[in-house]
Design a protein around this motif. Structure first.
Motif, mmCIF file in Angstrom:
data_model
loop_
_atom_site.group_PDB
_atom_site.id
_atom_site.type_symbol
_atom_site.label_atom_id
_atom_site.label_comp_id
_atom_site.label_asym_id
_atom_site.label_seq_id
_atom_site.Cartn_x
_atom_site.Cartn_y
_atom_site.Cartn_z
ATOM 1 N N PRO A 204 0.677 -1.209 0.046
ATOM 2 C CA PRO A 204 0.024 0.097 -0.083
ATOM 3 C C PRO A 204 0.820 1.290 0.201
ATOM 4 O O PRO A 204 0.614 2.070 -0.722
ATOM 5 C CB PRO A 204 -0.900 -0.180 1.314
ATOM 6 N N ALA A 205 1.801 1.258 0.698
ATOM 7 C CA ALA A 205 2.932 2.489 0.877
ATOM 8 C C ALA A 205 3.308 2.795 -0.662
ATOM 9 O O ALA A 205 3.523 3.985 -0.841
ATOM 10 C CB ALA A 205 3.962 2.286 2.239
ATOM 11 N N LYS A 206 3.954 1.868 -1.292
ATOM 12 C CA LYS A 206 4.590 1.968 -2.421
ATOM 13 C C LYS A 206 3.652 2.476 -3.467
ATOM 14 O O LYS A 206 3.746 3.337 -4.431
ATOM 15 C CB LYS A 206 5.474 0.835 -2.985
ATOM 16 N N LYS A 208 0.767 3.978 -2.916
ATOM 17 C CA LYS A 208 0.387 5.433 -2.850
ATOM 18 C C LYS A 208 1.375 6.150 -3.195
ATOM 19 O O LYS A 208 1.185 7.314 -3.993
ATOM 20 C CB LYS A 208 0.233 5.456 -1.400
ATOM 21 N N GLN A 209 2.570 6.193 -3.142
ATOM 22 C CA GLN A 209 3.698 6.992 -3.638
ATOM 23 C C GLN A 209 3.814 6.981 -5.027
ATOM 24 O O GLN A 209 3.846 8.011 -5.847
ATOM 25 C CB GLN A 209 5.107 6.346 -3.385
ATOM 26 N N ALA A 210 3.600 5.874 -5.868
ATOM 27 C CA ALA A 210 3.221 5.820 -7.368
ATOM 28 C C ALA A 210 2.146 6.833 -7.672
ATOM 29 O O ALA A 210 2.188 7.530 -8.768
ATOM 30 C CB ALA A 210 3.020 4.443 -7.997
ATOM 31 N N THR A 213 3.036 10.415 -7.432
ATOM 32 C CA THR A 213 3.892 10.875 -8.471
ATOM 33 C C THR A 213 3.185 11.114 -9.663
ATOM 34 O O THR A 213 3.384 12.089 -10.357
ATOM 35 C CB THR A 213 4.914 9.540 -8.877
ATOM 36 N N LEU A 214 2.120 10.443 -9.925
ATOM 37 C CA LEU A 214 1.038 10.878 -10.964
ATOM 38 C C LEU A 214 0.451 12.304 -10.615
ATOM 39 O O LEU A 214 0.008 12.923 -11.626
ATOM 40 C CB LEU A 214 0.235 9.582 -11.083
ATOM 41 N N ASP A 216 1.644 14.582 -8.859
ATOM 42 C CA ASP A 216 2.565 15.463 -9.193
ATOM 43 C C ASP A 216 2.626 15.880 -10.792
ATOM 44 O O ASP A 216 2.805 16.957 -11.116
ATOM 45 C CB ASP A 216 3.737 15.220 -8.637
ATOM 46 N N VAL A 229 -5.689 -0.549 -1.443
ATOM 47 C CA VAL A 229 -6.337 0.801 -1.587
ATOM 48 C C VAL A 229 -5.354 2.022 -1.653
ATOM 49 O O VAL A 229 -5.760 3.203 -1.397
ATOM 50 C CB VAL A 229 -7.380 1.261 -0.756
ATOM 51 N N LEU A 233 -6.092 6.275 -1.556
ATOM 52 C CA LEU A 233 -5.424 7.115 -0.313
ATOM 53 C C LEU A 233 -4.687 8.294 -0.731
ATOM 54 O O LEU A 233 -4.910 9.455 -0.078
ATOM 55 C CB LEU A 233 -4.804 6.243 0.698
ATOM 56 N N GLU A 236 -7.276 10.827 -2.144
ATOM 57 C CA GLU A 236 -8.042 11.226 -1.119
ATOM 58 C C GLU A 236 -7.296 12.440 -0.373
ATOM 59 O O GLU A 236 -7.803 13.639 0.004
ATOM 60 C CB GLU A 236 -8.369 10.277 0.040
ATOM 61 N N GLU A 237 -5.810 12.250 -0.084
ATOM 62 C CA GLU A 237 -4.925 13.175 0.728
ATOM 63 C C GLU A 237 -4.929 14.463 -0.014
ATOM 64 O O GLU A 237 -4.779 15.286 0.578
ATOM 65 C CB GLU A 237 -3.667 12.334 0.917
ATOM 66 N N LYS A 251 -15.316 3.409 0.893
ATOM 67 C CA LYS A 251 -15.245 3.451 2.121
ATOM 68 C C LYS A 251 -13.890 3.761 2.446
ATOM 69 O O LYS A 251 -13.696 4.537 3.542
ATOM 70 C CB LYS A 251 -15.514 2.167 2.885
ATOM 71 N N ALA A 252 -12.790 3.755 1.949
ATOM 72 C CA ALA A 252 -11.587 3.973 1.794
ATOM 73 C C ALA A 252 -11.117 5.352 1.613
ATOM 74 O O ALA A 252 -10.151 6.071 2.244
ATOM 75 C CB ALA A 252 -10.587 2.960 1.356
#
Lengths: 367, 309
Positions: A204-206, A208-210, A213-214, A216, A229, A233, A236-237, A251-252
């Motif tokens: 999930p962390a990686k 999200k990072q991808a 980047t998109l 950005d 998810v 996330l 959403e952030e 929900k997420a």
């Protein structure tokens, strides 16, 4: 001389047994056949709570139990490919299960082996390609749902850049990206779909990072082909939109999710069990469609305008009736070369081994 | 490469490196005390799960951090009991705890999968410092836990090299018998450092579930605990090199994703191999330079037994 002292052996086995007991909690243990009910078992590679792939299959099992009172269904989760899978499937067969569903591509060969030893049991394998007289395979045309969610994304985007976090460059994923992009292009020819390969199914962390980047790089809608998810996330952030996959992901990320391309296994599991109970089941390869209600799109988020909903709902009806096929020509690839001529429709055989991106995808298939 | 892109890659490297950094610092302290802990990944997972659960239940991410530290410490206490008191094989105990932690965290966190925490650690730019060109937005536009990680690296380096207690810590891993001879409680000290190491692994997990993701999913560390163990060797048991290594390992993902967006076709498979290639290179270089002796603590992995000294 033993490698470990007696103490170590005792402690190690305690710890291992303890961890296995914890990991195995919730596994199906119902063995007894009560009053002529059909015993059915499911084997999953993930957890039934993963909010994705396995969760969708688990919901299918629950729908089956609700629909058919003459069924008793158990499940085993977090089963690794290979030797583990073979052992679990053998055990389930020896316990007298009439039908066994296995929901990971990696179980295919194990299932073929066990099927030979238990000719009276019916084996069903999801997402593979091997069959036997007592073993069928099944999968769904999720690309139809991808196409529709692409339309939603194409309508919603303002930057005309849509980000796609993809797992691995295999036909299943490429097909999804192509169908999604064709949906985007159908309503918004100016938009492009940027693809990033995460090379993970589950991080999930990686992932999200991808997605970050998109974002950005200008994307204002994020979609994905993963088992988590993470990308949702990120949207959403950053206050962007998102399209989910596998299950309704609202929900997420309630503020971000426009809709999701979802699996709906209930109707299919009900159909198979009815056939087995009626004695009409036959081995074969099944690729379920939106018409069969195996794939669908989740309810729209409140931010999706009425006009978009009407448009996409109409397209859904057209896909169900057969009037609309996402892979109907003309379709050009990234280099502008026509791959599917006007009036032609891509064959299932070509779809199953697709390895090129359609026009409008900004990305490359990593080798 | 333009400035915004550079900032975005470097800032992402720090965020991605931070969970690894916490865990690696913990492992570094543990190994300096002479104990190998291969259970880091399990401790991270238990920290991630329990921290998330506490944060959601009590609406306080800081309480979540506290619980994660405590949970990691408890797991490490098991390791300490097994390896220090019972003198069990450290590799076996660590591996068992890694598996145990994965199962335990999945079991505990079951009801919390896919939940949304109301409060998380958000970016907290530091006034003035965050205005420095390039360095500002990279280093000082992060969340509170990242700042905590800077402080911990400083503290660990100072403690290890500049204090008397730090000298004892180094001696614990090099020559515990000498410490024992001057009346220092080797067993007690080793207990303390193993427990601190576990707490930091728990914190690394909590960073994933409370700040980075923020969510709880089974096995969400995706093997970061193992990277942390490899990183300690890469860092040659030095806190500053652990910091640099964590950001390097974290930066490789960030760089890979940005290169993809720019349409530069590098193989992501090769990119994913880089951290390990670097580790092997560092090992080779160090071994050649020092004539076959690694900087590893001399008594690392050897249970201390008073009767054998």
């Amino acid at each position: 001389m033993c490698m470990f002292s007696k103490w170590e052996r005792v402690l190690l086995s305690c710890l291992l047994v303890g961890s296995l007991a914890v990991a195995g909690c919730g596994s199906g243990k119902k063995d007894t056949d009560k009053g002529g009910k059909t015993k059915v078992a499911f084997v999953h590679n993930g957890s039934i709570n993963d909010g994705g792939w396995t969760n969708a299959h688990s919901n299918g099992r629950l729908a089956l139990l609700k629909d058919n009172k003459n069924v008793e269904a158990s499940y085993v989760e977090n089963v690794g490919d290979g030797a583990d899978a073979e052992r679990v499937i053998t055990q389930l067969a020896s316990q007298g299960n009439k039908v066994i569903f296995a929901t990971s591509f990696g179980y295919m060969d194990s299932m073929v082996n066990v099927a030979k030893k238990y000719p009276d049991t019916i084996f069903m394998h999801c997402s593979g390609y091997k069959t036997a007289s007592n073993m069928g395979n099944y999968f769904g045309r999720i690309y139809q749902a991808r196409y529709l969610t692409g339309m939603v994304a194409g309508k919603q985007t303002q930057s005309n850049i849509i980000g796609y976090v993809a797992a691995f460059p295999i036909p299943e994923v490429v097909r999804g990206i192509d169908a999604f992009t064709l949906g985007v292009k159908a309503v918004n020819p100016k938009a492009i779909v940027k693809v990033i390969w995460s090379n993970t199914w589950y991080d999930p962390a990686k992932e999200k990072q991808a997605a970050l980047t998109l974002i950005d790089a200008g994307a204002d809608v994020i979609t994905q082909h993963q088992d988590t998810v993470g990308p949702q996330l990120a949207a959403e952030e950053r206050g962007k939109w998102s399209i989910g996959y596998n299950m309704d992901m609202s929900k997420a990320a309630p503020k971000a999710v426009l809709t999701s391309a979802i699996w709906n296994w209930g109707p299919y599991y009900e159909k198979v069990i009815k056939e087995v109970q009626a004695g009409t089941w036959k081995s074969g390869a099944y690729w379920g469609s939106m018409k069969d209600n195996v794939v669908d799109i989740a309810p729209y988020g409140p931010m999706v305008p009425e006009a978009t909903r009407t448009l996409v709902n109409q397209a859904k009806q057209d896909i169900i009736s057969g009037k609309l096929n996402p892979f109907a020509g003309p379709i050009k690839d990234q280099d502008g070369k026509v791959r599917v001529e006007q009036g032609q429709i891509m064959s299932d055989a070509d779809l199953l081994k697709i390895d090129w991106f359609v026009e409008g995808v900004d990305g490359y298939i990593s080798k | 490469m333009n400035e915004t892109l550079l900032i975005s890659i470097l800032a992402a490297s720090i965020t991605a490196g931070t969970p690894i950094l916490f865990a690696a610092l913990g492992e570094l302290i543990t190994e300096r005390a002479g104990i190998t802990n291969l259970g880091v990944d399990g401790m991270m997972l238990v920290g991630a799960a329990t921290g998330f659960m506490a944060s959601v239940t009590f609406h306080s991410p800081w309480l979540g951090v506290g619980v994660a530290l405590f949970a990691g410490a408890l797991m490490a206490l098991i390791h300490a009991y097994l390896t220090i008191t019972l003198r069990a094989n450290q590799v076996v105990s660590g591996l068992a705890l890694a598996l145990f932690g994965s199962g335990l965290s999945s079991y505990l966190g079951k009801a919390y999968v896919g939940m949304r925490p109301e409060q998380t650690f958000e970016k907290l730019p530091i006034p003035f410092l965050s205005k420095i060109p390039i360095i500002g937005p990279v280093l000082f536009k992060q969340d509170a836990l990242v700042y905590l990680s800077y402080a911990l690296v400083l503290l660990a380096a100072f403690y290890l090299y500049k204090t008397r207690a730090g000298l004892f810590l180094r001696a614990l891993g090099e020559n515990p018998a000498a410490l024992d001879a001057v009346g220092i409680n080797v067993f007690g000290l080793r207990y303390i450092y193993v427990v601190i190491g576990g707490a930091l692994a728990g914190l690394g997990g909590a960073y994933l579930s409370l700040a980075y993701a923020p969510c709880w999913l089974e096995n969400m560390t995706a093997g970061r605990g193992w990277i942390a163990v490899a990183l300690v060797i890469f860092a040659l048991w030095d806190p500053w090199r652990a910091l640099a290594g964590s950001y390097l390992f974290g930066g490789i993902d960030a760089l890979g994703f940005h290169l993809q967006v720019l349409g530069i076709p590098v193989s992501i498979f090769i990119l994913n191999m880089l951290p390990y290639i670097f580790t092997i290179l560092v090992l080779i270089l160090v071994l050649i330079k020092r004539g076959g002796r690694l900087a590893a603590p001399q008594s690392l992995g050897v249970p201390y037994d008073r009767e054998e000294r």
